[in-house]
Design a protein around this motif. Structure first.
Motif, mmCIF file in Angstrom:
data_model
loop_
_atom_site.group_PDB
_atom_site.id
_atom_site.type_symbol
_atom_site.label_atom_id
_atom_site.label_comp_id
_atom_site.label_asym_id
_atom_site.label_seq_id
_atom_site.Cartn_x
_atom_site.Cartn_y
_atom_site.Cartn_z
ATOM 1 N N ARG A 125 9.159 48.533 129.008
ATOM 2 C CA ARG A 125 8.798 47.128 128.811
ATOM 3 C C ARG A 125 9.912 46.350 128.124
ATOM 4 N N ASN A 126 10.643 47.009 127.235
ATOM 5 C CA ASN A 126 11.716 46.315 126.532
ATOM 6 C C ASN A 126 12.990 46.206 127.361
ATOM 7 N N HIS A 127 13.297 47.231 128.162
ATOM 8 C CA HIS A 127 14.530 47.230 128.950
ATOM 9 C C HIS A 127 14.372 46.555 130.312
ATOM 10 N N LEU A 132 7.677 45.018 135.030
ATOM 11 C CA LEU A 132 6.310 44.883 134.543
ATOM 12 C C LEU A 132 6.111 43.450 134.072
ATOM 13 N N SER A 133 6.317 42.493 134.964
ATOM 14 C CA SER A 133 6.326 41.089 134.552
ATOM 15 C C SER A 133 4.990 40.647 133.968
ATOM 16 N N LYS A 134 3.880 41.222 134.461
ATOM 17 C CA LYS A 134 2.569 40.910 133.896
ATOM 18 C C LYS A 134 1.893 42.231 133.551
ATOM 19 N N ASP A 143 2.706 38.031 130.146
ATOM 20 C CA ASP A 143 3.355 37.530 131.355
ATOM 21 C C ASP A 143 4.772 37.154 130.973
ATOM 22 N N ASP A 144 5.713 38.072 131.230
ATOM 23 C CA ASP A 144 7.072 37.874 130.729
ATOM 24 C C ASP A 144 7.808 36.769 131.473
ATOM 25 N N ARG A 145 7.462 36.552 132.721
ATOM 26 C CA ARG A 145 8.139 35.489 133.463
ATOM 27 C C ARG A 145 7.771 34.115 132.925
ATOM 28 N N ARG A 146 6.514 33.958 132.552
ATOM 29 C CA ARG A 146 6.054 32.673 132.013
ATOM 30 C C ARG A 146 6.169 32.605 130.493
ATOM 31 N N LYS A 147 6.538 33.753 129.886
ATOM 32 C CA LYS A 147 6.637 33.845 128.427
ATOM 33 C C LYS A 147 5.312 33.454 127.778
ATOM 34 N N GLU A 148 4.236 34.049 128.298
ATOM 35 C CA GLU A 148 2.896 33.759 127.790
ATOM 36 C C GLU A 148 2.171 35.051 127.439
ATOM 37 N N SER A 164 8.330 36.558 121.215
ATOM 38 C CA SER A 164 9.175 37.758 121.194
ATOM 39 C C SER A 164 8.657 38.781 120.192
ATOM 40 N N LEU A 165 8.208 38.302 119.035
ATOM 41 C CA LEU A 165 7.703 39.208 118.004
ATOM 42 C C LEU A 165 6.400 39.868 118.446
ATOM 43 N N LEU A 166 5.463 39.078 118.949
ATOM 44 C CA LEU A 166 4.175 39.655 119.361
ATOM 45 C C LEU A 166 4.368 40.601 120.546
ATOM 46 N N LYS A 167 5.246 40.244 121.463
ATOM 47 C CA LYS A 167 5.534 41.135 122.598
ATOM 48 C C LYS A 167 6.082 42.475 122.097
ATOM 49 N N TYR A 168 7.005 42.407 121.143
ATOM 50 C CA TYR A 168 7.598 43.638 120.603
ATOM 51 C C TYR A 168 6.541 44.491 119.909
ATOM 52 N N LEU A 169 5.670 43.861 119.141
ATOM 53 C CA LEU A 169 4.623 44.599 118.444
ATOM 54 C C LEU A 169 3.621 45.218 119.422
ATOM 55 N N VAL A 170 3.205 44.445 120.412
ATOM 56 C CA VAL A 170 2.169 44.904 121.340
ATOM 57 C C VAL A 170 2.698 45.993 122.273
ATOM 58 N N THR A 171 3.918 45.818 122.790
ATOM 59 C CA THR A 171 4.454 46.826 123.706
ATOM 60 C C THR A 171 4.788 48.129 122.993
ATOM 61 N N ASN A 172 4.875 48.089 121.675
ATOM 62 C CA ASN A 172 5.083 49.299 120.884
ATOM 63 C C ASN A 172 3.812 49.658 120.115
ATOM 64 N N HIS A 173 2.660 49.275 120.650
ATOM 65 C CA HIS A 173 1.390 49.491 119.949
ATOM 66 C C HIS A 173 1.217 50.965 119.610
#
Length: 230
Positions: A125-127, A132-134, A143-148, A164-173
């Protein structure tokens, strides 16, 4: 959406000189839908990365001939492949050396397959967010394409840094993320501000998630933060 359906077409290279470990990991990862390649020595691993361009390399440190550190150094010159290093040693020096050479993660043997799988997904998810756009993760949808990001079906109003912070936290849950790790991955290695900026943004995210009891974004005193799905 199940993780397995997202794994189709994602290539993982396993590098270990122990056939039993290779067989165990290969079987488990193929069952998860990944395309799996294997190598039992460093030179073969380098060749396979050049030829097959895997998305993730799971690399043992202690191998005869070219060790995992040297392989990692060479791989990072070929392409920016996500690398998870495995070792039976708990030396901090080894972990620092691996990360300095460009490794993206580090796991100590023995480890659970479930944890390895979680770390693989985090690296993907990070690289490779375009793969995995959604992504659905627990109550979150990214939704990484829409940044939502939505939580329980509600679209969150987030600034670019909050996203960016919430995405990083959630994808590394499930993983504990220290303030220095968060700063490096969200603000960048050249950030010259104070670590307390992390606390400010965490507080803002908790407000937007209505997380007054800190049950979603947990604080582990002296260690960092961890997202738990509730």
């Amino acid at each position: 959406m199940k993780e397995m359906s997202l794994n189709k077409g994602i290539k993982i290279l396993l590098v270990d000189d122990e056939p039993t470990i290779l067989q165990f990991l290969e079987m488990g990862l193929e069952n998860e839908g990944f395309q799996v390649l294997t190598a039992q020595d460093g030179m073969n691993a380098v060749t396979m990365v050049k030829e097959h361009q895997p998305h993730v390399v799971i690399l043992d440190v202690m191998m005869p001939g070219m060790d995992g550190f040297e392989v990692c150094r060479m791989l990072k010159k070929i392409q920016n492949v996500a690398t998870i290093m495995l070792t039976a040693r708990e030396d901090v020096e080894d972990r620092v050396k691996g990360l300095t050479l460009g490794a993206d993660d580090y796991m100590i043997k023995p480890f659970s397959f479930e944890e390895l799988l979680a770390r693989i997904h985090a690296r993907i998810r990070n690289h490779y967010p375009h793969l995995l756009s959604k992504v659905h993760l627990g109550p979150f949808q990214i939704d990484d394409r829409r940044k939502e990001i939505t939580y329980d079906g509600t679209l969150l109003e987030l600034s670019p840094t909050e996203y960016s912070l919430l995405k990083y936290l959630v994808t590394n849950h499930g993983l504990v993320l220290s303030k220095p790790m968060i700063l490096d991955n969200v603000w960048g290695y050249d950030f010259g501000g104070e670590e307390n900026i992390v606390e400010v943004y965490i507080r803002s995210l908790r407000d937007k998630l209505n997380d007054r009891q800190h049950r979603i974004i947990r604080t582990l005193r002296g260690a960092g933060y961890r997202v738990d799905f509730v």
